[in-house]
Design a protein around this motif. Structure first.
Motif, PDB file in Angstrom:
ATOM      1  N   SER A  17       0.698  -1.362   0.186  1.00  0.00           N
ATOM      2  CA  SER A  17      -0.095   0.168   0.036  1.00  0.00           C
ATOM      3  C   SER A  17       0.908   1.431  -0.142  1.00  0.00           C
ATOM      4  O   SER A  17       1.992   1.308   0.751  1.00  0.00           O
ATOM      5  CB  SER A  17      -0.895   0.114   1.282  1.00  0.00           C
ATOM      6  OG  SER A  17      -1.625   1.205   1.209  1.00  0.00           O
ATOM      7  N   GLY A  18       0.469   2.100  -1.016  1.00  0.00           N
ATOM      8  CA  GLY A  18       0.802   3.514  -0.800  1.00  0.00           C
ATOM      9  C   GLY A  18       0.053   4.291   0.635  1.00  0.00           C
ATOM     10  O   GLY A  18      -0.590   3.686   1.292  1.00  0.00           O
ATOM     11  N   GLN A  19       0.693   5.558   0.788  1.00  0.00           N
ATOM     12  CA  GLN A  19       0.081   6.412   1.999  1.00  0.00           C
ATOM     13  C   GLN A  19      -1.274   7.148   1.451  1.00  0.00           C
ATOM     14  O   GLN A  19      -1.488   7.362   0.460  1.00  0.00           O
ATOM     15  CB  GLN A  19       0.999   7.240   2.508  1.00  0.00           C
ATOM     16  CG  GLN A  19       2.037   6.650   3.189  1.00  0.00           C
ATOM     17  CD  GLN A  19       3.059   7.581   3.974  1.00  0.00           C
ATOM     18  OE1 GLN A  19       2.548   8.648   4.334  1.00  0.00           O
ATOM     19  NE2 GLN A  19       4.321   7.300   4.170  1.00  0.00           N
ATOM     20  N   LEU A  20      -2.287   7.009   2.448  1.00  0.00           N
ATOM     21  CA  LEU A  20      -3.589   7.957   2.276  1.00  0.00           C
ATOM     22  C   LEU A  20      -3.053   9.189   1.902  1.00  0.00           C
ATOM     23  O   LEU A  20      -2.359   9.868   3.007  1.00  0.00           O
ATOM     24  CB  LEU A  20      -4.516   7.685   3.169  1.00  0.00           C
ATOM     25  CG  LEU A  20      -5.764   8.484   3.305  1.00  0.00           C
ATOM     26  CD1 LEU A  20      -6.672   7.556   2.153  1.00  0.00           C
ATOM     27  CD2 LEU A  20      -6.568   8.173   4.524  1.00  0.00           C
ATOM     28  N   GLN A  21      -3.427   9.966   0.939  1.00  0.00           N
ATOM     29  CA  GLN A  21      -3.181  11.415   0.502  1.00  0.00           C
ATOM     30  C   GLN A  21      -4.622  12.062   0.470  1.00  0.00           C
ATOM     31  O   GLN A  21      -5.644  11.737   0.124  1.00  0.00           O
ATOM     32  CB  GLN A  21      -2.461  11.360  -0.690  1.00  0.00           C
ATOM     33  CG  GLN A  21      -1.156  10.633  -0.804  1.00  0.00           C
ATOM     34  CD  GLN A  21      -0.100  11.266  -0.051  1.00  0.00           C
ATOM     35  OE1 GLN A  21      -0.218  12.367   0.038  1.00  0.00           O
ATOM     36  NE2 GLN A  21       0.906  10.298   0.454  1.00  0.00           N
ATOM     37  N   GLY A  22      -4.509  13.420   0.929  1.00  0.00           N
ATOM     38  CA  GLY A  22      -5.654  14.158   0.735  1.00  0.00           C
ATOM     39  C   GLY A  22      -5.895  15.034   1.722  1.00  0.00           C
ATOM     40  O   GLY A  22      -4.871  15.289   2.908  1.00  0.00           O
ATOM     41  N   ASP A  23      -7.139  15.868   1.995  1.00  0.00           N
ATOM     42  CA  ASP A  23      -7.598  16.755   2.818  1.00  0.00           C
ATOM     43  C   ASP A  23      -7.686  16.125   4.354  1.00  0.00           C
ATOM     44  O   ASP A  23      -8.390  15.233   4.391  1.00  0.00           O
ATOM     45  CB  ASP A  23      -8.748  17.327   2.456  1.00  0.00           C
ATOM     46  CG  ASP A  23      -8.946  17.895   1.050  1.00  0.00           C
ATOM     47  OD1 ASP A  23      -7.802  18.568   0.803  1.00  0.00           O
ATOM     48  OD2 ASP A  23      -9.750  17.739   0.192  1.00  0.00           O
ATOM     49  N   VAL A 189     -15.374  13.019   1.704  1.00  0.00           N
ATOM     50  CA  VAL A 189     -16.060  13.303   3.122  1.00  0.00           C
ATOM     51  C   VAL A 189     -16.955  14.600   2.711  1.00  0.00           C
ATOM     52  O   VAL A 189     -16.349  15.628   2.369  1.00  0.00           O
ATOM     53  CB  VAL A 189     -15.161  13.584   4.214  1.00  0.00           C
ATOM     54  CG1 VAL A 189     -16.118  13.689   5.410  1.00  0.00           C
ATOM     55  CG2 VAL A 189     -14.321  12.301   4.410  1.00  0.00           C
ATOM     56  N   ASN A 190     -18.234  14.545   2.973  1.00  0.00           N
ATOM     57  CA  ASN A 190     -19.157  15.573   2.645  1.00  0.00           C
ATOM     58  C   ASN A 190     -19.663  16.251   4.037  1.00  0.00           C
ATOM     59  O   ASN A 190     -20.142  15.369   4.920  1.00  0.00           O
ATOM     60  CB  ASN A 190     -20.534  15.203   1.737  1.00  0.00           C
ATOM     61  CG  ASN A 190     -19.849  14.902   0.388  1.00  0.00           C
ATOM     62  OD1 ASN A 190     -19.280  15.808  -0.385  1.00  0.00           O
ATOM     63  ND2 ASN A 190     -19.877  13.450   0.222  1.00  0.00           N
ATOM     64  N   VAL A 191     -19.746  17.599   4.187  1.00  0.00           N
ATOM     65  CA  VAL A 191     -20.022  17.993   5.397  1.00  0.00           C
ATOM     66  C   VAL A 191     -21.130  19.176   4.815  1.00  0.00           C
ATOM     67  O   VAL A 191     -20.704  19.997   4.054  1.00  0.00           O
ATOM     68  CB  VAL A 191     -19.145  18.763   6.403  1.00  0.00           C
ATOM     69  CG1 VAL A 191     -19.952  19.300   7.433  1.00  0.00           C
ATOM     70  CG2 VAL A 191     -18.133  17.545   7.037  1.00  0.00           C
ATOM     71  N   ASN A 192     -22.299  19.236   5.285  1.00  0.00           N
ATOM     72  CA  ASN A 192     -23.246  20.209   4.988  1.00  0.00           C
ATOM     73  C   ASN A 192     -22.785  21.491   5.149  1.00  0.00           C
ATOM     74  O   ASN A 192     -22.450  21.857   6.334  1.00  0.00           O
ATOM     75  CB  ASN A 192     -24.513  19.983   5.752  1.00  0.00           C
ATOM     76  CG  ASN A 192     -25.535  18.775   5.228  1.00  0.00           C
ATOM     77  OD1 ASN A 192     -25.091  18.028   4.515  1.00  0.00           O
ATOM     78  ND2 ASN A 192     -26.565  18.606   5.768  1.00  0.00           N
ATOM     79  N   GLY A 193     -22.743  22.365   4.142  1.00  0.00           N
ATOM     80  CA  GLY A 193     -22.301  23.909   4.239  1.00  0.00           C
ATOM     81  C   GLY A 193     -20.853  24.058   3.763  1.00  0.00           C
ATOM     82  O   GLY A 193     -20.287  25.183   4.118  1.00  0.00           O
ATOM     83  N   PHE A 194     -20.040  22.841   3.653  1.00  0.00           N
ATOM     84  CA  PHE A 194     -18.687  23.082   3.497  1.00  0.00           C
ATOM     85  C   PHE A 194     -18.280  22.373   2.189  1.00  0.00           C
ATOM     86  O   PHE A 194     -18.979  21.495   1.850  1.00  0.00           O
ATOM     87  CB  PHE A 194     -17.888  22.447   4.586  1.00  0.00           C
ATOM     88  CG  PHE A 194     -17.847  23.344   5.789  1.00  0.00           C
ATOM     89  CD1 PHE A 194     -17.059  24.387   6.182  1.00  0.00           C
ATOM     90  CD2 PHE A 194     -18.961  22.853   6.878  1.00  0.00           C
ATOM     91  CE1 PHE A 194     -17.251  24.778   7.575  1.00  0.00           C
ATOM     92  CE2 PHE A 194     -19.018  23.487   8.137  1.00  0.00           C
ATOM     93  CZ  PHE A 194     -18.298  24.677   8.226  1.00  0.00           C
ATOM     94  N   PRO A 195     -17.430  22.724   1.404  1.00  0.00           N
ATOM     95  CA  PRO A 195     -16.729  21.944   0.207  1.00  0.00           C
ATOM     96  C   PRO A 195     -16.385  20.446   0.556  1.00  0.00           C
ATOM     97  O   PRO A 195     -15.752  20.271   1.790  1.00  0.00           O
ATOM     98  CB  PRO A 195     -15.620  22.710  -0.332  1.00  0.00           C
ATOM     99  CG  PRO A 195     -15.668  24.156   0.364  1.00  0.00           C
ATOM    100  CD  PRO A 195     -16.463  23.886   1.753  1.00  0.00           C
ATOM    101  N   PRO A 196     -16.792  19.931  -0.372  1.00  0.00           N
ATOM    102  CA  PRO A 196     -16.295  18.466   0.099  1.00  0.00           C
ATOM    103  C   PRO A 196     -14.601  18.221   0.046  1.00  0.00           C
ATOM    104  O   PRO A 196     -13.902  18.861  -0.503  1.00  0.00           O
ATOM    105  CB  PRO A 196     -16.546  17.315  -1.225  1.00  0.00           C
ATOM    106  CG  PRO A 196     -16.884  18.332  -2.264  1.00  0.00           C
ATOM    107  CD  PRO A 196     -17.402  19.655  -1.535  1.00  0.00           C
ATOM    108  N   SER A 197     -14.051  17.184   0.951  1.00  0.00           N
ATOM    109  CA  SER A 197     -12.748  16.898   0.890  1.00  0.00           C
ATOM    110  C   SER A 197     -12.568  15.409   0.636  1.00  0.00           C
ATOM    111  O   SER A 197     -13.507  14.608   0.716  1.00  0.00           O
ATOM    112  CB  SER A 197     -12.145  16.913   2.592  1.00  0.00           C
ATOM    113  OG  SER A 197     -12.890  16.064   3.277  1.00  0.00           O
TER     114      SER A 197
END
Length: 218
Positions: A17-23, A189-197
């Motif tokens: 496995s590679g590493q998890l990347q992102g927000d 990951v979705n949070v109401n009122g915020f941009p998705p990550s």
């Protein structure tokens, strides 16, 4: 001559496995698939006494994904079913007493369906941003959720085995197979009122399959 097999399979994943990347992702998190038992049907068509075409299909197993390395405390973070038809050209070498040894090479196509991201994954990422109390409240109220996708994979496959004809039309088969399978996973990951990550990870799951089968010849 044609064969039908009903194999019982134990699947052992390599999990390179590679590493998890992102927000919002801490460093050093990798992932892997948990080993699984499954059920498969195999159809063989013999062109002659040596060469066989094989198609292997089966009931899609549910494969659970677990976080590893610095993320190992998260445990299981998601799951998916995998459809994995495999086509092989097999060379058989007949021995005395109804025994055959064989080797095959071919291609595997794996499609991942019913991908699910567990709440524990969502909670962990949100906790690092808004704290655990608010993260739990957002998830419980349905204001925060996660979804995942896994790209299809095409790779090489090979198989080694031995079979024995023990009665008219019946045989038993013991085999080892290896599939080259890469799981490129994207989570949002979705949070109401915020941009998705978004987060991504690539895992060479490369399953090794160990099979004991009962076959019928017609």
């Amino acid at each position: 001559m044609q064969h039908f097999y009903r194999p019982d399979l134990y699947t052992d994943f390599a999990n390179d496995s590679g590493q998890l990347q992102g927000d919002g992702v801490p460093a050093g998190i990798t992932a892997g698939a948990k080993n699984v038992d499954t059920f498969l049907l195999t159809y063989d068509y013999n062109f002659n006494k040596n060469w066989t075409f094989e198609l292997a299909v089966g009931i899609p197993p549910t494969v659970k994904l677990k976080a590893q390395a610095s993320g190992q405390d998260l445990g299981e973070v998601g799951e998916s079913k995998s459809l994995a038809p495999t086509f092989l050209a097999i060379y058989r070498y007949p021995l005395q007493g109804g025994w055959n040894v064989y080797a095959g090479l071919g291609v595997n196509y794996t499609k991942f369906v019913d991908v699910e991201v567990y709440e524990g994954y969502t909670f962990s990422l949100l906790s690092g941003v808004v704290g655990p109390v608010l993260a739990q409240q957002l998830i419980a109220s349905g204001q925060a959720s996660a979804a995942g996708e896994i790209d299809d994979s095409i790779g090489a496959a090979f198989k080694l085995g031995v079979s024995h004809s023990f009665a008219a039309n019946w045989l038993i088969d013991l085999s080892y197979s290896y599939y080259d399978v890469t799981a490129d996973i994207s989570n949002t990951v979705n949070v109401n009122g915020f941009p998705p990550s978004s987060q991504k990870i690539s895992i060479d799951v490369d399953p090794s399959l160990y099979s004991l089968s009962l076959g019928y010849t017609f």
